[in-house]
Design an enzyme around this catalytic site. Sequence first.
Site, PDB file in Angstrom:
ATOM      1  N   LYS A 103       8.114  -7.037   2.660  1.00 55.04           N
ATOM      2  CA  LYS A 103       9.203  -6.339   3.001  1.00 55.04           C
ATOM      3  C   LYS A 103       9.556  -5.990   4.376  1.00 55.04           C
ATOM      4  CE  LYS A 103      11.816  -2.532   0.587  1.00 55.04           C
ATOM      5  NZ  LYS A 103      11.525  -1.367  -0.315  1.00 55.04           N
ATOM      6  N   SER A 160      15.084  -0.912  -3.864  1.00 55.85           N
ATOM      7  CA  SER A 160      15.564  -1.661  -2.526  1.00 55.85           C
ATOM      8  C   SER A 160      14.884  -2.765  -2.267  1.00 55.85           C
ATOM      9  CB  SER A 160      15.409  -0.527  -1.536  1.00 55.85           C
ATOM     10  OG  SER A 160      13.860  -0.187  -1.335  1.00 55.85           O
ATOM     11  N   SER A 180      12.042   1.913  -6.372  1.00 49.41           N
ATOM     12  CA  SER A 180      12.283   0.540  -5.689  1.00 49.41           C
ATOM     13  C   SER A 180      11.374  -0.405  -5.631  1.00 49.41           C
ATOM     14  CB  SER A 180      12.679   0.943  -4.330  1.00 49.41           C
ATOM     15  OG  SER A 180      13.728   1.668  -4.054  1.00 49.41           O
TER      16      SER A 180
END
Length: 493
Positions: free
Chosen positions: A78, A159, A183
Amino acid sequence: MTVLTDLTIAAIRDGFLAGDFSAREVADAFNGAVAAGKSLNAFLVETPDHAIAAAENADRARASGDFLPLAGVPLGIKDLFCTAGVQTTAASHILEGFTPTYESTVTAKLFAAGAGMLGKLNMDQFAMGSSNETSAFGNVISPWKRKDGGNAALSPGGSSGGSSAAVAARLVPGATGTDTGGSIRQPAAFTGISGIKPTYGRCSRWGVVAFASSLDQAGPMARDVRDCAIMLEAMSGFDPKDATSLDMAVPNWEAALSGDLTGKRVGIPKEYRVDGMPPEIEALWQRGIEMVKDAGAEVVDVSLPHTKYALPTYYIIAPAEASSNLARYDGVRYGQRALPDGANLQEMYAATRAAGFGAEVKRRIMIGTYVLSAGFYDAYYTKAQKVRALIARDFELAWDKCDVLLTPTAPSAAFALGEKSADPIAMYLNDVFTVPSSLAGLPAMSVPGGLDKQGLPLGLQVIGKPFDEQGVLNASLAVEERAGFTARAERWW
């Protein structure tokens, strides 16, 4: 021959150790998948050379009889994790061009365990969002489609939407995520994969771009529970560079995995039966209850009376911390700088932040600045912290009656991109089931439990006691084994 990109982390590790294939073959296969999956917009930066270098190191080590836990396994990272020599933006223009000279502790641990990096994954800007629509570099598209024949592009959740989409689409076998209010878990539920948020402090936050420091926690996202356990072992551990890091030994979670829940008590919190819950979510939850009973668990009703205050509490505390953390982005030290002709320092600050931050980030900064202001600090922020303590106490009292909790992960299946972006409150409600455990710092995991009538994945969430990742993983494994979830997104990209 088995398609290498269909293999789980455990299968890649075991097949590599057995000599069924080389690490280089695995890296080449996944690099090819990443290149073929560009239309999902899951990657912001591709790093095929990193994956190949790690694979070649693994192949050389295997020849000499030296094996690392993640040797031969390439991962997606990420874009919130700083990676040395590779651009890290937190999906925001204000950090565009920022190339760290250091490695986050979590990625350093993964690479030390032998993993390679396939690239940096797209996300909601500064991890603020539930749909991956706030990225400055375009939204990620879920690999799933509704079976109604429509072409609506679906949200992969947020997210960590780039991570969830990449795992679900078989572009990566596993990925790192971060979870502030859900998330990791909500995007895992939306895309039919597994993801665990460990106890706050299990994984170091050092080198992870901060959103809300008392809530942010890294965790793994992968195809199944075993893969999450494997990744979490490599990611966890004490870090003296992080003042909130837990100074505790890392258990061998994979070795202790068991779907037998005999003697365990699973709590069902009545407050999670929220008004307007779709019948499909209620039915999924009931199937989950039957699954844990079949695994030998005793099911008990529990009460978490302050649950209804969790969302408003979170949306005071998280923006307040974001307002403080994001004050550092001023165009002076790193990232983008907007400098109008003849501007003074204050005008440069204002122009840089106006141009660099997206609408959702600005919204949360303004909320956070407001609740921290002199006239409202006690009325909002101090009160929210008191309510947070009450929410944590609810969980502490629940542990007298049960070992883990079972709830839905999200209040719906994946929605279409653009469907909720005009209504921030509707978007925030996506986190209604995940936020309470985040406020309490508890380990929690989402596993796929079934499909809705449109053929989209639905997730079940297991919440555990502090430091009891094993209990969470075992209960999740029990659900996984009985759900028998084998559905996958049909390739269209």
